[in-house]
Scaffold this active site. Sequence first.
Site, short mmCIF file in Angstrom:
data_model
loop_
_atom_site.label_atom_id
_atom_site.label_comp_id
_atom_site.label_asym_id
_atom_site.label_seq_id
_atom_site.Cartn_x
_atom_site.Cartn_y
_atom_site.Cartn_z
N ASN A 1 -5.37 -7.48 -10.08
CA ASN A 1 -4.03 -7.22 -9.53
C ASN A 1 -3.98 -7.87 -8.16
OD1 ASN A 1 -1.61 -6.29 -8.59
ND2 ASN A 1 -2.26 -4.15 -8.36
N GLU B 1 -6.94 5.48 -10.42
CA GLU B 1 -7.08 4.86 -9.10
C GLU B 1 -6.88 5.92 -8.03
OE1 GLU B 1 -6.40 0.37 -9.28
OE2 GLU B 1 -4.52 1.32 -8.76
N LYS C 1 -1.51 -8.15 -6.25
CA LYS C 1 -0.51 -7.55 -5.36
C LYS C 1 0.35 -8.68 -4.76
CE LYS C 1 -3.54 -3.66 -5.01
NZ LYS C 1 -4.08 -2.51 -4.29
N SER D 1 -11.30 -0.23 -4.59
CA SER D 1 -12.40 -0.86 -3.86
C SER D 1 -13.58 -1.22 -4.76
CB SER D 1 -12.86 0.03 -2.70
OG SER D 1 -11.81 0.15 -1.74
N GLY E 1 -8.03 -0.21 -1.46
CA GLY E 1 -7.97 -1.10 -0.31
C GLY E 1 -8.62 -0.53 0.94
N HIS F 1 1.83 1.99 -10.43
CA HIS F 1 0.79 1.79 -9.41
C HIS F 1 1.12 2.65 -8.18
CE1 HIS F 1 -1.73 -0.09 -6.39
NE2 HIS F 1 -2.44 -0.59 -7.39
N GLU G 1 1.07 2.08 -5.16
CA GLU G 1 1.89 1.42 -4.13
C GLU G 1 3.36 1.43 -4.52
OE1 GLU G 1 -0.51 -2.13 -3.98
OE2 GLU G 1 -2.10 -0.95 -3.03
O1 LIG Z 1 -4.62 -2.43 -8.47
C1 LIG Z 1 -5.66 -2.41 -7.85
C2 LIG Z 1 -6.04 -1.30 -7.04
O2 LIG Z 1 -4.97 -0.85 -6.27
C3 LIG Z 1 -7.32 -1.44 -6.30
O3 LIG Z 1 -7.18 -2.24 -5.16
P1 LIG Z 1 -8.48 -2.59 -4.30
O4 LIG Z 1 -9.50 -3.12 -5.27
O5 LIG Z 1 -8.02 -3.60 -3.31
O6 LIG Z 1 -8.94 -1.31 -3.68
#
Ligand SMILES: O=C[C@H](O)COP(=O)(O)O
Length: 253
Positions: free
Chosen positions: A10, A168, A12, A213, A174, A96, A98
Amino acid sequence: MSGQPLVIANWKMNGNRQLVSEMAEALREQQQLTADVNVVVCPPTILLPALADACYYDAVAVGAQDVSQHAEGAFTGETSVNMLREAAVEYVLVGHSERRQMHHETDAVVADKLQAVTSSGLKAVLCVGENAEQRESEQTFAVIKQQLQQALSGLTATQLSHTIVAYEPVWAIGTGLTASPQQAEQVHQFIRQLLTELNTNVGEQMQILYGGSVKADNAEQLFAQPSIDGGLIGGASLKPDAFIAICQAARGK
Ligand SMILES: O=C[C@H](O)COP(=O)(O)O
């Protein structure tokens, strides 16, 4: 779990056409890996056609980060399921954290999006997870139960078979704070139990991914857990080498 491990990138709101080319090129050289692991890349919407073109060799599936719950109409800035299908999208992230936090997506909106995606035959990746405060006050299981029930209870068995769950924990996204393999496994087992209560056959087969993460150096331990069927990768999916190392860690599950 059914089938092969699944690892989803992803991006983002990151990436560009150059990253699309680099990622497609790097994955194209990993034929054995992409034969063993289902790999999906979810770039920003505007890069979907470029990714679909670059991944014409078919070993990598194209995913979208979000979708409208509406089929068409006056919804400025939104993208419908049919538009995603035309762009060769196969997977869609739904709910998600976010989107839930920054765009105020409620469980009801998430349920409508899940309906739209799964009734079209596309695969939905339903994201659930507790925030730090909820974990500290021992509400993790209650939060996840509520998110799953609200999202999944209106789906038919066929729609459920087009659904994947991604756990998640919001506090791990993140932040560099990964759930320990044991913490993640405990929640995945809880999710599996809920899914089988909802529909025994489908629930046993549904894939449950971990996200938050995940990096090349912790992926192996996480994927070694019996109830973790793959990963949803954010930051570490922006570097082809790191993402491929994570996909390698999912191999042989
Ligand atoms: O969609 C992915 C997740 O929000 C994980 O993000 P991250 O690997 O940057 O913590």
